[in-house]
Design a protein around this motif. Structure first.
Motif, PDB file in Angstrom:
ATOM      1  N   GLU A 144       1.869  17.401  -8.677  1.00 26.65           N
ATOM      2  CA  GLU A 144       0.740  18.744  -8.455  1.00 26.65           C
ATOM      3  C   GLU A 144       0.068  17.912  -9.841  1.00 26.65           C
ATOM      4  O   GLU A 144      -1.292  18.254  -9.413  1.00 26.65           O
ATOM      5  CB  GLU A 144       0.442  19.478  -7.431  1.00 26.65           C
ATOM      6  CG  GLU A 144       1.818  19.401  -6.516  1.00 26.65           C
ATOM      7  CD  GLU A 144       1.490  20.452  -5.323  1.00 26.65           C
ATOM      8  OE1 GLU A 144       1.264  22.212  -6.201  1.00 26.65           O
ATOM      9  OE2 GLU A 144       1.783  21.195  -4.705  1.00 26.65           O
ATOM     10  N   GLN A 145       0.538  18.197 -11.415  1.00 25.04           N
ATOM     11  CA  GLN A 145      -0.650  18.139 -12.672  1.00 25.04           C
ATOM     12  C   GLN A 145      -0.420  16.671 -12.314  1.00 25.04           C
ATOM     13  O   GLN A 145      -1.014  16.755 -13.801  1.00 25.04           O
ATOM     14  CB  GLN A 145       0.636  19.713 -13.367  1.00 25.04           C
ATOM     15  CG  GLN A 145       0.344  20.495 -12.949  1.00 25.04           C
ATOM     16  CD  GLN A 145       1.301  21.408 -12.120  1.00 25.04           C
ATOM     17  OE1 GLN A 145       2.873  20.448 -11.350  1.00 25.04           O
ATOM     18  NE2 GLN A 145       0.472  21.899 -10.537  1.00 25.04           N
ATOM     19  N   GLY A 146       0.209  15.600 -12.285  1.00 25.42           N
ATOM     20  CA  GLY A 146       0.050  14.570 -12.914  1.00 25.42           C
ATOM     21  C   GLY A 146       1.223  14.214 -13.605  1.00 25.42           C
ATOM     22  O   GLY A 146       0.735  13.077 -14.481  1.00 25.42           O
ATOM     23  N   LYS A 147       2.070  14.931 -13.809  1.00 24.41           N
ATOM     24  CA  LYS A 147       3.109  14.653 -14.812  1.00 24.41           C
ATOM     25  C   LYS A 147       3.775  13.337 -14.117  1.00 24.41           C
ATOM     26  O   LYS A 147       4.170  13.677 -12.675  1.00 24.41           O
ATOM     27  CB  LYS A 147       4.311  15.822 -15.070  1.00 24.41           C
ATOM     28  CG  LYS A 147       4.848  15.619 -16.722  1.00 24.41           C
ATOM     29  CD  LYS A 147       5.638  17.084 -16.690  1.00 24.41           C
ATOM     30  CE  LYS A 147       6.349  16.665 -17.523  1.00 24.41           C
ATOM     31  NZ  LYS A 147       7.646  17.601 -18.143  1.00 24.41           N
ATOM     32  N   ALA A 148       4.437  12.935 -15.137  1.00 25.68           N
ATOM     33  CA  ALA A 148       5.119  11.593 -14.138  1.00 25.68           C
ATOM     34  C   ALA A 148       6.911  11.191 -13.965  1.00 25.68           C
ATOM     35  O   ALA A 148       7.422  12.056 -15.324  1.00 25.68           O
ATOM     36  CB  ALA A 148       4.567  10.296 -14.675  1.00 25.68           C
ATOM     37  N   ASP A 163      -3.202  11.937 -15.649  1.00 27.75           N
ATOM     38  CA  ASP A 163      -1.891  12.124 -15.502  1.00 27.75           C
ATOM     39  C   ASP A 163      -1.220  11.549 -17.287  1.00 27.75           C
ATOM     40  O   ASP A 163      -1.747  11.431 -17.791  1.00 27.75           O
ATOM     41  CB  ASP A 163      -1.450  10.730 -14.958  1.00 27.75           C
ATOM     42  CG  ASP A 163      -1.708   9.239 -14.708  1.00 27.75           C
ATOM     43  OD1 ASP A 163      -0.924   8.835 -16.460  1.00 27.75           O
ATOM     44  OD2 ASP A 163      -1.920   7.920 -14.231  1.00 27.75           O
ATOM     45  N   THR A 164      -0.230  11.517 -16.791  1.00 29.77           N
ATOM     46  CA  THR A 164       0.787  11.750 -18.293  1.00 29.77           C
ATOM     47  C   THR A 164       1.253  10.489 -18.851  1.00 29.77           C
ATOM     48  O   THR A 164       2.162   9.984 -19.655  1.00 29.77           O
ATOM     49  CB  THR A 164       2.166  12.819 -18.691  1.00 29.77           C
ATOM     50  OG1 THR A 164       2.405  12.055 -17.423  1.00 29.77           O
ATOM     51  CG2 THR A 164       1.552  13.982 -18.538  1.00 29.77           C
ATOM     52  N   VAL A 165       1.443   9.414 -17.721  1.00 28.48           N
ATOM     53  CA  VAL A 165       1.802   7.463 -18.101  1.00 28.48           C
ATOM     54  C   VAL A 165       1.720   7.494 -19.400  1.00 28.48           C
ATOM     55  O   VAL A 165       0.240   7.095 -19.183  1.00 28.48           O
ATOM     56  CB  VAL A 165       1.933   6.655 -16.989  1.00 28.48           C
ATOM     57  CG1 VAL A 165       1.871   5.498 -17.125  1.00 28.48           C
ATOM     58  CG2 VAL A 165       2.068   7.582 -15.582  1.00 28.48           C
ATOM     59  N   CYS A 181      -4.355  10.524 -21.544  1.00 25.13           N
ATOM     60  CA  CYS A 181      -3.613  11.413 -20.039  1.00 25.13           C
ATOM     61  C   CYS A 181      -4.952  11.465 -19.703  1.00 25.13           C
ATOM     62  O   CYS A 181      -4.793  11.888 -18.075  1.00 25.13           O
ATOM     63  CB  CYS A 181      -3.661  13.180 -20.710  1.00 25.13           C
ATOM     64  SG  CYS A 181      -1.548  12.380 -21.474  1.00 25.13           S
ATOM     65  N   THR A 182      -6.223  11.411 -19.886  1.00 27.21           N
ATOM     66  CA  THR A 182      -7.757  11.714 -19.216  1.00 27.21           C
ATOM     67  C   THR A 182      -7.739   9.967 -18.157  1.00 27.21           C
ATOM     68  O   THR A 182      -8.916  10.531 -17.989  1.00 27.21           O
ATOM     69  CB  THR A 182      -9.138  12.324 -20.222  1.00 27.21           C
ATOM     70  OG1 THR A 182      -9.056  10.643 -20.878  1.00 27.21           O
ATOM     71  CG2 THR A 182      -7.978  13.281 -20.955  1.00 27.21           C
ATOM     72  N   ARG A 183      -6.547   9.367 -18.667  1.00 32.17           N
ATOM     73  CA  ARG A 183      -7.188   8.357 -17.470  1.00 32.17           C
ATOM     74  C   ARG A 183      -5.636   8.072 -16.579  1.00 32.17           C
ATOM     75  O   ARG A 183      -4.988   8.668 -17.829  1.00 32.17           O
ATOM     76  CB  ARG A 183      -7.065   6.879 -18.988  1.00 32.17           C
ATOM     77  CG  ARG A 183      -8.186   6.952 -19.665  1.00 32.17           C
ATOM     78  CD  ARG A 183      -8.689   6.137 -20.709  1.00 32.17           C
ATOM     79  NE  ARG A 183      -9.070   6.613 -21.441  1.00 32.17           N
ATOM     80  CZ  ARG A 183      -9.419   5.265 -22.509  1.00 32.17           C
ATOM     81  NH1 ARG A 183      -9.172   4.280 -22.950  1.00 32.17           N
ATOM     82  NH2 ARG A 183     -10.949   5.592 -23.541  1.00 32.17           N
ATOM     83  N   LYS A 184      -5.809   6.886 -15.549  1.00 30.98           N
ATOM     84  CA  LYS A 184      -5.610   6.602 -14.843  1.00 30.98           C
ATOM     85  C   LYS A 184      -4.588   5.496 -16.212  1.00 30.98           C
ATOM     86  O   LYS A 184      -4.663   4.904 -15.966  1.00 30.98           O
ATOM     87  CB  LYS A 184      -5.261   6.029 -13.820  1.00 30.98           C
ATOM     88  CG  LYS A 184      -4.430   5.640 -12.491  1.00 30.98           C
ATOM     89  CD  LYS A 184      -5.082   5.636 -10.929  1.00 30.98           C
ATOM     90  CE  LYS A 184      -3.550   5.030 -10.007  1.00 30.98           C
ATOM     91  NZ  LYS A 184      -4.450   4.797  -8.906  1.00 30.98           N
ATOM     92  N   GLY A 185      -2.951   5.867 -15.805  1.00 35.60           N
ATOM     93  CA  GLY A 185      -1.771   4.654 -15.785  1.00 35.60           C
ATOM     94  C   GLY A 185      -2.207   5.264 -17.934  1.00 35.60           C
ATOM     95  O   GLY A 185      -2.509   5.491 -18.660  1.00 35.60           O
ATOM     96  N   ALA A 186      -1.404   3.897 -17.976  1.00 39.52           N
ATOM     97  CA  ALA A 186      -1.074   3.521 -19.862  1.00 39.52           C
ATOM     98  C   ALA A 186      -2.277   3.213 -20.127  1.00 39.52           C
ATOM     99  O   ALA A 186      -2.693   2.022 -20.162  1.00 39.52           O
ATOM    100  CB  ALA A 186      -0.016   3.000 -20.308  1.00 39.52           C
ATOM    101  N   ASN A 187      -3.330   3.573 -19.784  1.00 34.22           N
ATOM    102  CA  ASN A 187      -4.958   3.150 -20.190  1.00 34.22           C
ATOM    103  C   ASN A 187      -5.648   3.403 -22.576  1.00 34.22           C
ATOM    104  O   ASN A 187      -6.520   4.166 -22.088  1.00 34.22           O
ATOM    105  CB  ASN A 187      -5.556   3.365 -20.032  1.00 34.22           C
ATOM    106  CG  ASN A 187      -7.081   2.202 -19.616  1.00 34.22           C
ATOM    107  OD1 ASN A 187      -7.185   1.458 -20.792  1.00 34.22           O
ATOM    108  ND2 ASN A 187      -8.585   2.689 -19.460  1.00 34.22           N
ATOM    109  N   PRO A 188      -5.118   2.802 -23.060  1.00 36.95           N
ATOM    110  CA  PRO A 188      -4.974   3.698 -24.239  1.00 36.95           C
ATOM    111  C   PRO A 188      -6.047   3.479 -25.342  1.00 36.95           C
ATOM    112  O   PRO A 188      -6.395   2.780 -25.086  1.00 36.95           O
ATOM    113  CB  PRO A 188      -3.819   2.382 -25.660  1.00 36.95           C
ATOM    114  CG  PRO A 188      -3.380   1.792 -25.225  1.00 36.95           C
ATOM    115  CD  PRO A 188      -3.435   1.643 -23.568  1.00 36.95           C
ATOM    116  N   PRO A 189      -6.915   3.761 -26.422  1.00 40.38           N
ATOM    117  CA  PRO A 189      -8.423   4.063 -26.698  1.00 40.38           C
ATOM    118  C   PRO A 189      -8.193   3.467 -27.857  1.00 40.38           C
ATOM    119  O   PRO A 189      -6.958   2.761 -28.182  1.00 40.38           O
ATOM    120  CB  PRO A 189      -8.337   5.946 -27.087  1.00 40.38           C
ATOM    121  CG  PRO A 189      -6.650   5.629 -27.665  1.00 40.38           C
ATOM    122  CD  PRO A 189      -5.760   5.791 -26.483  1.00 40.38           C
ATOM    123  N   THR A 190      -9.130   2.766 -27.989  1.00 41.15           N
ATOM    124  CA  THR A 190      -9.809   1.897 -28.870  1.00 41.15           C
ATOM    125  C   THR A 190     -10.327   2.762 -30.251  1.00 41.15           C
ATOM    126  O   THR A 190      -9.963   4.053 -29.632  1.00 41.15           O
ATOM    127  CB  THR A 190     -11.315   1.071 -29.101  1.00 41.15           C
ATOM    128  OG1 THR A 190     -12.011   1.710 -28.595  1.00 41.15           O
ATOM    129  CG2 THR A 190     -10.780   0.330 -27.113  1.00 41.15           C
TER     130      THR A 190
END
Length: 307
Positions: free
Chosen positions: A93-97, A249-251, A287-296
């Protein structure tokens, strides 16, 4: 400095919606801890090659496209005939994977000694996660890590479901820490990783002991939203705070932390606090994005400047 990131490239199956009592929708996303770190490093502007075994099914080309789109070189990729490894992701429920892996006979675990390249002193080899501790190729991987001339970092990234026996899991991890320590390398783990391996609630105490025992330059411990700590073998600790964000989520959080940390650390090894700070910011942002979407790098700079 060229980063070479070694380890699993797999497909993460993320749950979507319920269509009917017998049907749900899923997203098949290219993932795996080392793959995520490679993409995160490349998006931060680092020269990065991925060293992994891709499957011979339809997911193999998908993963390769993902790497190339992220700016990661594929010159060292091994293209196998094995099926692609699958990770089934559940979110609380907290978005932890949490993860369940289908690994038997799949691409990431069949390493042969002949498949490893020769790396030099100008290379930084980062590796970790499940392919380093289980499977028929684990011994070959350990031999490669123990004999390379590259600088080393290892992300333990415990996944209890693949090897529930704590003692066996730790034996595999200890052998890898020993190999990394012989070159004065870096090991990273989350506090939860260490707590599970030791069945104890003092992760920093164990990090300090392992840094000294194995001769590591640093043992880095991530603390989730509470930040991160680097422990030196003489017991000195460098700690930075975390970030409070609207969690999706934490992915990929730990993988992205390591990319942010390494990019800054390699540029200035003396400023460990700055490296930890960049790693914590990168992890918070993903963690503010869905899935593993790392920042530039630009996104990471804007995030850090905006706080």
């Amino acid at each position: 400095m060229r980063f070479v990131v070694m380890g699993e490239a797999l497909i993460d199956m993320l749950p979507g919606g319920i269509v009917s009592p017998s049907e749900t929708t899923w997203s098949a996303l290219a993932g795996g801890g080392p793959l995520n770190t490679a993409v995160a490093l490349a998006k931060l502007g680092e020269h990065t090659q991925f060293l992994g075994r891709l499957g011979g099914d339809a997911f193999g080309p998908q993963i390769e496209r993902h790497l190339e789109a992220g700016g990661v070189g594929t010159d060292l990729v091994v293209r196998s005939s094995d099926p692609t490894t699958l990770g089934i992701v559940s979110l609380d429920e907290q978005g932890k994977a949490s993860y369940v892996f289908h690994i038997e006979g799949t691409s990431n675990f069949g390493w042969q000694s002949s498949e490893f390249p020769t790396l030099g002193e100008d290379d930084w080899l980062h590796f970790g996660s499940i392919g380093a501790v289980v499977g028929p190729g684990q011994r070959a991987l350990l031999g490669f890590v123990g004999n390379t001339q590259a600088a080393l970092s290892y992300d333990i990234n415990v996944r209890p479901g693949i090897l529930p026996d704590r003692a066996a899991y730790f034996d595999a991890v200890a052998a890898l820490m020993d190999a990394v320590g012989r070159s004065g390398g870096i090991v990273k783990a989350s506090d939860e990783d260490i707590n599970w391996l030791t069945d104890d609630e003092d992760p920093l105490g164990f990090a300090e002991a392992w840094a000294a025992e194995y001769g590591l330059a640093l043992f880095v411990v991530t603390l989730g939203a509470d930040g991160a700590v680097a422990v030196k073998p003489d017991g000195r600790r460098i700690e930075v705070p975390g970030h409070r964000v609207d969690l999706v989520d934490t992915v990929g959080a730990g993988d992205t932390f390591m990319a942010g940390f390494l990019a800054r650390y390699v540029a200035d090894p003396e400023d460990i606090a700055a490296a930890l700070t960049q790693g914590a910011a990168a992890a918070a942002l993903v963690c503010t994005r869905k899935g593993a979407n790392p920042p530039t790098l630009a996104e990471l700079t804007a995030f850090s400047d905006g706080e």
